[in-house]
Design an enzyme around this catalytic site. Structure first.
Site, PDB file in Angstrom:
ATOM      1  N   ASP A   7      -0.077  -0.597  -4.953  1.00 17.43           N
ATOM      2  CA  ASP A   7      -1.324  -0.139  -5.582  1.00 17.43           C
ATOM      3  C   ASP A   7      -1.168   1.142  -6.392  1.00 17.43           C
ATOM      4  O   ASP A   7      -1.979   1.438  -7.265  1.00 17.43           O
ATOM      5  CB  ASP A   7      -2.479  -0.030  -4.563  1.00 17.43           C
ATOM      6  CG  ASP A   7      -2.170   0.889  -3.391  1.00 17.43           C
ATOM      7  OD1 ASP A   7      -1.006   1.333  -3.255  1.00 17.43           O
ATOM      8  OD2 ASP A   7      -3.092   1.166  -2.600  1.00 17.43           O
ATOM      9  N   HIS A   8      -0.127   1.932  -6.093  1.00 17.12           N
ATOM     10  CA  HIS A   8       0.191   3.149  -6.860  1.00 17.12           C
ATOM     11  C   HIS A   8       1.475   3.709  -6.296  1.00 17.12           C
ATOM     12  O   HIS A   8       2.090   3.090  -5.419  1.00 17.12           O
ATOM     13  CB  HIS A   8      -0.956   4.177  -6.784  1.00 17.12           C
ATOM     14  CG  HIS A   8      -1.454   4.380  -5.392  1.00 17.12           C
ATOM     15  ND1 HIS A   8      -0.697   4.978  -4.427  1.00 17.12           N
ATOM     16  CD2 HIS A   8      -2.612   4.012  -4.803  1.00 17.12           C
ATOM     17  CE1 HIS A   8      -1.381   4.981  -3.304  1.00 17.12           C
ATOM     18  NE2 HIS A   8      -2.546   4.388  -3.496  1.00 17.12           N
ATOM     19  N   HIS A  32     -10.952  -2.204   1.342  1.00 17.31           N
ATOM     20  CA  HIS A  32     -11.252  -0.829   0.899  1.00 17.31           C
ATOM     21  C   HIS A  32     -12.132  -0.775  -0.344  1.00 17.31           C
ATOM     22  O   HIS A  32     -11.972   0.100  -1.209  1.00 17.31           O
ATOM     23  CB  HIS A  32      -9.947  -0.029   0.661  1.00 17.31           C
ATOM     24  CG  HIS A  32     -10.120   1.448   0.910  1.00 17.31           C
ATOM     25  ND1 HIS A  32      -9.112   2.378   0.732  1.00 17.31           N
ATOM     26  CD2 HIS A  32     -11.204   2.165   1.314  1.00 17.31           C
ATOM     27  CE1 HIS A  32      -9.561   3.580   1.013  1.00 17.31           C
ATOM     28  NE2 HIS A  32     -10.819   3.481   1.378  1.00 17.31           N
ATOM     29  N   LYS A  88       1.576   9.515  -5.561  1.00 16.59           N
ATOM     30  CA  LYS A  88       0.194   9.146  -5.242  1.00 16.59           C
ATOM     31  C   LYS A  88      -0.773  10.288  -5.529  1.00 16.59           C
ATOM     32  O   LYS A  88      -0.481  11.440  -5.210  1.00 16.59           O
ATOM     33  CB  LYS A  88       0.121   8.767  -3.763  1.00 16.59           C
ATOM     34  CG  LYS A  88      -1.288   8.482  -3.252  1.00 16.59           C
ATOM     35  CD  LYS A  88      -1.278   7.976  -1.817  1.00 16.59           C
ATOM     36  CE  LYS A  88      -2.688   7.772  -1.289  1.00 16.59           C
ATOM     37  NZ  LYS A  88      -2.688   7.173   0.061  1.00 16.59           N
ATOM     38  N   LYS A  97      -5.889  -5.644   3.430  1.00 17.09           N
ATOM     39  CA  LYS A  97      -6.772  -4.510   3.168  1.00 17.09           C
ATOM     40  C   LYS A  97      -7.774  -4.781   2.043  1.00 17.09           C
ATOM     41  O   LYS A  97      -7.422  -5.347   1.018  1.00 17.09           O
ATOM     42  CB  LYS A  97      -5.872  -3.318   2.795  1.00 17.09           C
ATOM     43  CG  LYS A  97      -6.546  -2.178   2.082  1.00 17.09           C
ATOM     44  CD  LYS A  97      -5.621  -0.995   2.005  1.00 17.09           C
ATOM     45  CE  LYS A  97      -6.169   0.060   1.046  1.00 17.09           C
ATOM     46  NZ  LYS A  97      -5.411   1.321   1.144  1.00 17.09           N
ATOM     47  N   CYS A 148      -5.910   4.400  -3.749  1.00 20.04           N
ATOM     48  CA  CYS A 148      -6.237   3.025  -3.309  1.00 20.04           C
ATOM     49  C   CYS A 148      -7.511   2.445  -3.898  1.00 20.04           C
ATOM     50  O   CYS A 148      -7.467   1.450  -4.616  1.00 20.04           O
ATOM     51  CB  CYS A 148      -6.390   2.955  -1.799  1.00 20.04           C
ATOM     52  SG  CYS A 148      -5.051   3.682  -0.900  1.00 20.04           S
ATOM     53  N   ASP A 178       0.850  -1.191   0.000  1.00 20.12           N
ATOM     54  CA  ASP A 178       0.000   0.000   0.000  1.00 20.12           C
ATOM     55  C   ASP A 178       0.891   1.250   0.000  1.00 20.12           C
ATOM     56  O   ASP A 178       1.659   1.447   0.951  1.00 20.12           O
ATOM     57  CB  ASP A 178      -0.877  -0.039   1.260  1.00 20.12           C
ATOM     58  CG  ASP A 178      -2.069   0.894   1.173  1.00 20.12           C
ATOM     59  OD1 ASP A 178      -2.233   1.542   0.128  1.00 20.12           O
ATOM     60  OD2 ASP A 178      -2.829   0.957   2.154  1.00 20.12           O
ATOM     61  N   ASP A 179       0.806   2.048  -1.038  1.00 21.73           N
ATOM     62  CA  ASP A 179       1.547   3.324  -1.103  1.00 21.73           C
ATOM     63  C   ASP A 179       3.065   3.171  -1.254  1.00 21.73           C
ATOM     64  O   ASP A 179       3.800   4.127  -1.033  1.00 21.73           O
ATOM     65  CB  ASP A 179       1.292   4.200   0.140  1.00 21.73           C
ATOM     66  CG  ASP A 179      -0.093   4.841   0.147  1.00 21.73           C
ATOM     67  OD1 ASP A 179      -0.928   4.450  -0.673  1.00 21.73           O
ATOM     68  OD2 ASP A 179      -0.324   5.735   0.979  1.00 21.73           O
ATOM     69  N   HIS A 182       1.430   2.180   4.400  1.00 21.86           N
ATOM     70  CA  HIS A 182       0.547   3.350   4.518  1.00 21.86           C
ATOM     71  C   HIS A 182       0.779   3.991   5.884  1.00 21.86           C
ATOM     72  O   HIS A 182       1.070   3.279   6.843  1.00 21.86           O
ATOM     73  CB  HIS A 182      -0.906   2.869   4.387  1.00 21.86           C
ATOM     74  CG  HIS A 182      -1.890   3.935   4.036  1.00 21.86           C
ATOM     75  ND1 HIS A 182      -2.248   4.926   4.920  1.00 21.86           N
ATOM     76  CD2 HIS A 182      -2.585   4.169   2.898  1.00 21.86           C
ATOM     77  CE1 HIS A 182      -3.133   5.724   4.327  1.00 21.86           C
ATOM     78  NE2 HIS A 182      -3.355   5.292   3.099  1.00 21.86           N
TER      79      HIS A 182
END
Ligand SMILES: *[C@@H]1O[C@H](CO)[C@@H](O)[C@H](O)[C@H]1NC(C)=O
Ligand SMILES: *[C@@H]1O[C@H](CO)[C@@H](O)[C@H](O)[C@H]1NC(C)=O
Ligand SMILES: *[C@@H]1O[C@H](CO)[C@@H](O)[C@H](O)[C@H]1NC(C)=O
Length: 605
Positions: A363-364, A157, A388, A155, A96, A56-57, A311
């Site tokens: 994810d990015h 989301h 992001k 996660k 996300c 994540d991130d 994150h």
């Protein structure tokens, strides 16, 4: 000569079938590869286990195998060394919720309505009604129908409920996963009481107003019913009670309890921690993933480990705290790498290394705007501009992409072709012997032959890069010349000017006053200028007009494939609704700790 027809097995014979076919599979596959006459999915009926790991991130520049010499990520580097590493792997969205929606469905997030409207670019609450629509088909659902055990750890989301507290219409178990352990929402700073709140102040203010209006409405209704029968003193009591209730609701909903509403852990349909105890989450993730692999080692399984790392708030165990040379962020990345290593060890110790197709991504891009004083708390996107939240600039969308399947994919290979996270969908569907849905647009293209080396080029000639619901840029891989054109129609205005990010604003906007529309558009050749530093002009690039015209045409064709669908991020879907809030115990007193080490079965209050 062609490959022998694929034997088919009823689902109940799954474990057996795998054992029988598994042994002769390498021979079949080799024959197929040599002759290049058949697709992998018809090579016997061998179904590899599929392990997908998404950070994540995480920035592409944070990993050793992508050139970081000072952050230590030996486990992920090992994965790259033993497999294929993509250098141009692109997220479908820079945030996300939409990026993951696209990943799970193999199609751009706006096709499922999981994209910005009313200014919201991601789901804000577990208690909202937006989420991945029940009529979307995830790759997990297809593999589940083809005999796979399907698990999601980490996660989600992608929403929880539609109409009532426990309908779980958007829940992972309603989207093809048969096991879920993790957060239905995402980590946010609000999960850690000592950190400055992250859930956008404007959202909180709106929510405050909204709950007040709602509470007033309920009370007025009640008052009008009672007032006919009651005396003046009753009205006074009612008035005081209303004010107290109003105060309680607005405080409870919008200020004191974001943590309680959003920072929860679930196992399948049951809440296990509300609010979650952050300090032990990393070890729980490890335990859950390892035990899932052990339980399913007779396979085939699909395990999607959707890491809560890296994150903010960057909760890090003391084994890693202060150990990296890049502050709290670096510590958290190194802990994430340890966690990945533990999962890979479980694969290897169970003898599953050669029968498991393993993937690692983010994810990015890294979140440039998160800082504590001058200390960077977000990821590093290497030589790429932006991060992001920016759908056009490479730094927002270019992420790690690593694949390992020993014996089937070459080791240590690096591929520079443009690929998308949406490609994982058709790839795993092919490996699992499934069929793609025929009734909708799928934007992803299978990577199987590219990864194996059978195809020299990616199946994508054009890729479209969205920020929220607006198209910011498009990429054209001109295969014959090897040039990689990128056209920007809209770019965010950095804050301060030239900073490369929007400091003080959370993330850069996609539309409105904070962006610049370019006419003519900006043109770059990423094959020569991967950092997007020098826009080309008709003087510096003789092909300028021809390239813009070709890309414009592709954008027009792409636009013809768009169709309106119900917006999942509309104000009505985004808002927190008390009756949808997942709750352990009696609403609004939601609280429990069912996995606590000290009190294993503590019921809710
Ligand atoms: C490695 O990652 C850290 C943390 O994101 C970053 O500050 C540093 O600049 C990176 N180093 C290289 C050489 O990319
Ligand atoms: C796994 O694959 C590698 C690479 O092809 C091979 O060297 C090794 O012997 C295989 N291991 C097993 C247990 O089949
Ligand atoms: C799902 O339902 C919505 C609303 O009816 C519709 O617009 C959309 O096209 C459907 N999606 C698919 C993939 O069928």
């Amino acid at each position: 000569m062609s490959c022998p027809p694929a034997p088919t097995f009823p689902d109940t014979a799954r474990v057996h079938a795998r054992g029988d076919v598994g042994e002769c599979f390498p021979v079949l596959l080799t024959t197929c590869l040599l002759l290049s006459v058949c697709e992998l999915s018809t090579a016997g009926d061998f179904k590899p286990n599929i392990l997908l790991i998404m950070a994540d991130d995480l920035g592409i520049g944070d990993l050793g195998c992508y050139g970081n010499g000072t952050l230590r990520t030996p486990n992920i580097d090992r994965l790259a060394k033993e497999g294929v590493r993509l250098t141009q792997h692109l997220a479908a969205a820079p945030l996300c919720t939409p990026s993951r929606a696209a990943f799970l469905t193999g199609r751009h997030s706006f096709r499922s309505g999981m994209e910005a409207s009313n200014g919201y670019r991601a789901l804000q609450w577990n208690g909202g009604s937006g989420g991945l629509p029940p009529n979307e088909t995830t790759f997990a659902r297809i593999l589940q129908q083809h005999g796979y055990s399907t698990g999601l750890i980490g996660k989600w989301h992608q929403g929880v409920n539609c109409e009532s507290r426990n309908d779980h219409c958007h829940h992972p178990l309603n989207h093809g996963f048969d096991y879920f352990y993790g957060m239905p929402f995402t980590l946010v700073n609000d999960c850690q009481p000592s950190k400055p709140p992250e859930v956008d102040a404007a959202v909180r203010a709106k929510l405050h107003l909204y709950t007040q209006v709602m509470a007033l409405g309920i009370l007025t209704l009640a008052a009008s019913k009672i007032s006919g029968l009651t005396s003046v003193s009753w009205k006074v009591v009612l008035g005081v009670a209303s004010l107290g209730f109003l105060f309680f609701i607005s405080w409870y909903a919008s200020f004191g309890f974001v943590r309680r509403w959003n920072c929860i852990l679930m196992r399948n349909h049951e809440i296990t921690e509300q609010p979650m105890v952050l300090e032990r989450t990393a070890h729980q993730m490890r335990k859950e993933a390892v035990s899932y692999i052990e339980r399913n080692k007779h396979g085939p399984f699909l395990l999607f480990v959707s890491l809560l790392h890296v994150h903010i708030p960057l909760v890090t165990t003391k084994d890693f705290l202060g150990k990296s040379s890049h502050g709290l962020y670096g510590d958290n990345v190194e802990e994430m790498d340890w966690l990945v290593g533990e999962i890979l060890n479980a694969i290897e110790e169970n003898g599953l290394k050669n029968t498991t197709f393993t993937y690692f991504t983010s994810d990015h891009g890294g979140h440039l705007e998160v800082r504590d004083e001058q200390i960077q708390l977000g990821g590093w996107n290497g030589i790429y501009k932006g991060g992001k939240g920016m759908g056009g600039w490479e730094g927002g969308i270019r992420v790690p992409g690593i694949f390992r399947w020993p014996g089937e994919l070459p080791a240590g290979r690096v591929i520079d072709e443009p690929t998308s996270l949406m490609d994982i969908y058709p790839t795993v569907v092919q490996l699992g012997g499934g069929q793609l849905p025929q009734d909708r647009v799928i934007d992803g293209r299978s990577l199987v032959s590219l990864l194996q080396g059978a195809a020299g080029h990616s199946a994508h000639e054009f890729l479209f890069h969205y920020c929220g619901s607006s198209l910011h840029a498009a990429r054209w891989h001109q295969k014959d010349s090897g040039r990689l054109w990128k056209v920007h129609y809209t770019t965010p205005q950095f804050h301060p000017k030239g900073a490369g990010a929007c400091y003080g604003r959370g993330v850069c906007p996609c539309s409105g006053e904070g962006v610049t529309h370019h006419s003519p558009p900006l043109l770059f050749d990423l094959s020569r200028d991967p950092s997007e530093a020098q826009p080309l002009s008709p003087d510096s690039e003789p092909l300028y007009h021809a390239v813009i015209a070709r890309v414009d045409k592709a954008v027009l064709d792409h636009r013809k494939t768009l169709q309106p669908v119900p917006p999942q991020f509309s104000l009505a879907n985004i808002l927190w609704k008390p009756w949808l809030q997942p709750c352990c115990g009696t609403f609004p007193f939601c609280s429990c700790d069912r996995d606590g080490d000290s009190s294993p079965q503590t019921p809710g209050p």
